[in-house]
Design an enzyme around this catalytic site. Structure first.
Site, PDB file in Angstrom:
ATOM      1  NE  ARG A   1      -3.384   2.265   2.909  1.00  0.00           N
ATOM      2  CZ  ARG A   1      -2.617   2.924   4.366  1.00  0.00           C
ATOM      3  NH1 ARG A   1      -1.793   2.989   4.322  1.00  0.00           N
ATOM      4  NH2 ARG A   1      -3.319   3.957   4.614  1.00  0.00           N
TER       5      ARG A   1
ATOM      6  CB  THR B   1      -7.540   0.880  11.030  1.00  0.00           C
ATOM      7  OG1 THR B   1      -7.964   1.210  10.276  1.00  0.00           O
ATOM      8  CG2 THR B   1      -7.599   1.809  12.021  1.00  0.00           C
TER       9      THR B   1
END
Length: 510
Positions: A64, A304
């Site tokens: 990412r 997260t």
């Protein structure tokens, strides 16, 4: 600028077509010993070839790029390094460009900060003057346009909480319900209203075009509130990448089926969800979203704070390990590391830990029971029936792998929806499709030449299964494909085939 998607691994050609790629041996023969995928965010702690290669070897399947941090030159260099790793390992690697989204922030304070006490009154307004303990600028008229009494304003990830008592086109008078220090340019969340803001800021539009031209495989779209946000991004992407919608706003939950239908995949962004919603609401929401994505045959990432303590510690907490395991037990396609791999002290150890947790969970018989109990049967098309039959055959006979030939990746997504017990080998002649499929649960992606006959499909599938350790010549595999070949969405044939190449040639009809 690094080469666009399609130039790494081997050979030029449209969309990364690699004639004759099947059958190569070498460093790329590594296979994962788990089906869930790992997404690792790149950043200052993972900014060189050696570290990115180590992250891949530790188990990272997808990388990412956070467009909120770093210049375009930084992003281009990191992508170039990923493509070097891809070429050297001969394994397709997906790259996600994660857009920043609109950022709502308060203005500045004359003293740099102010202390707010619970129960005190505090005003937000459009006055650009520096703030104090009684007021501060909120330079976003679009917020005041939709605010209403009783709405909440959350500052600095919810550490400061304000309740709107009265409001107008240029102000909001609030009561402090959770006090503390408020300082310059802290972020503001507005969970109780749908904001009249596009998901794409001017910066996002520039970043999106840059990332697509660079050759990323997925665009992660922040601040999604409605399906129209996804449609706007898709028009700008223009087929250059697939779209992951990040679910981080309560408004998105109200129209999630429509957002899911408009998206190619979903990221459950639990950090912002946990700010805008009571934290106890997040776990059941996560479970519902994962199941909905599985039913729709679209990949889903749980993201997260999964191993956040590993930013500073070489060991995770037990609670973090349980959190990662819970997402895997739910059947998510991928789990994601953010600051742990981008800015932490132990990026490789974090990936290695996630890999170890995933392998342990998937060895647990309870995992199989949960996955199969939550399977939602769908038999609407010929392709649905073919992949369901492939999974049932594989689980009731001695089959080592399901091999899928695909031009678009759709068949692989449908097989992955079934969550079969055996590995999925995804074969395609297109490098960009192989890269995109690396995000899908269980998919081991391989490049192959374009095919003209089903016999070639069976031979190539058997060869890939043998060479990558999924089967021996004594084993059998299931092969799915579409006839006529080279037509996306035409999956209509299934065969149980031996893996012994000589036997295939002798028995397979033209």
């Amino acid at each position: 600028m690094p080469a666009a998607a399609g130039s790494a691994i081997e050979g030029p050609g449209p969309r990364g077509k690699v004639p004759g790629a099947a059958g190569r041996k070498g460093k790329g023969d590594m296979r994962r010993l788990r089906k869930v995928k790992i997404v690792a965010t790149l950043g200052p702690a993972s900014d060189d070839y050696k570290t990115i290669r180590a992250l891949w070897e530790a188990g990272a399947d997808v990388f990412r790029l956070n467009m909120s941090h770093g210049t375009h030159a930084d992003i281009a260099r990191r992508l170039s390094l990923v493509r070097e790793v891809e070429a050297d390992t001969r394994r397709p690697v997906a790259v996600i460009a994660d857009l920043q989204g609109p950022k709502l922030r308060v203005g500045t304070f004359a003293a740099g900060a102010a202390e707010l006490e619970e129960g005190a009154r505090f005003r937000l307004d459009l006055d650009p003057a520096e703030g104090d303990g009684h007021r501060v600028s909120l330079p976003h008229p679009e917020i005041f346009a939709v605010l209403r009494p009783g709405a909440r304003l959350l500052v600095n990830d919810g550490k400061i909480r304000l309740l709107v008592d009265s409001c107008g086109a240029d102000f909001a008078d609030c009561t402090v319900t959770a006090g503390g220090t408020i300082s310059n340019r802290k972020g503001v969340n507005v969970p109780d209203v749908v904001l009249p803001l596009a998901a794409l800021s001017a910066k996002d539009r520039t970043d999106l075009d840059f990332a697509c031209d660079l050759g990323v495989d997925w665009i992660a779209l922040s601040f999604v509130q409605r399906p129209e946000d996804v449609a706007e991004a898709r028009a700008l992407v223009a087929g250059r990448a697939l779209i992951l919608s990040k679910i981080e706003k309560p408004a998105a939950l109200k129209v999630f089926p429509e957002i899911l239908a408009a998206s190619d995949g979903i990221m459950v962004a639990r950090g912002d969800l946990g700010v805008e919603l009571p934290v106890e609401h997040v776990p059941p929401i996560q479970k519902r979203l994962v199941r909905a994505c599985r039913a729709a045959a679209k990949p889903v990432i749980v993201a997260t704070q999964m191993l956040e303590s590993m930013i500073e510690s070489p060991m995770p907490t037990r609670a973090e390990v349980s959190d990662v395991a819970a997402a895997i037990y739910e059947g998510t396609d991928a789990v994601m590391l953010s600051a742990e791999s981008a800015a932490g002290r132990y990026p490789v150890e974090a990936v290695r830990t996630m890999d170890a947790v995933a392998q342990q969970v998937e060895r647990d018989p309870t995992y199989t029971q949960i996955i199969e109990a939550s399977r939602q049967a769908r038999r609407e098309t010929v392709a649905d029936a073919i992949v369901a039959a492939a999974r049932e055959i594989a689980e009731t006979t001695d089959i080592r792998a399901i091999c899928c030939f695909t031009h678009s990746g759709t068949t692989v997504s449908l097989v992955a929806r079934e969550r079969p017990r055996v590995p999925i080998i995804a074969l395609t002649p297109f490098l960009d499709i192989a890269r995109r499929m690396t995000l899908i649960w269980g998919a081991h992606c391989e490049l192959t030449a374009e095919l003209g006959r089903f016999k070639q499909a069976v031979v190539n599938a058997a060869r890939a299964a043998r060479e990558h350790g999924f089967a021996t010549e004594a084993d059998r595999i299931v092969v799915t494909a579409g006839v006529p070949f080279n037509v996306p969405g035409s999956t209509n044939i299934l065969r149980v085939a031996p893996c012994e190449e000589r036997l295939i040639y002798r028995t397979d009809p033209e």
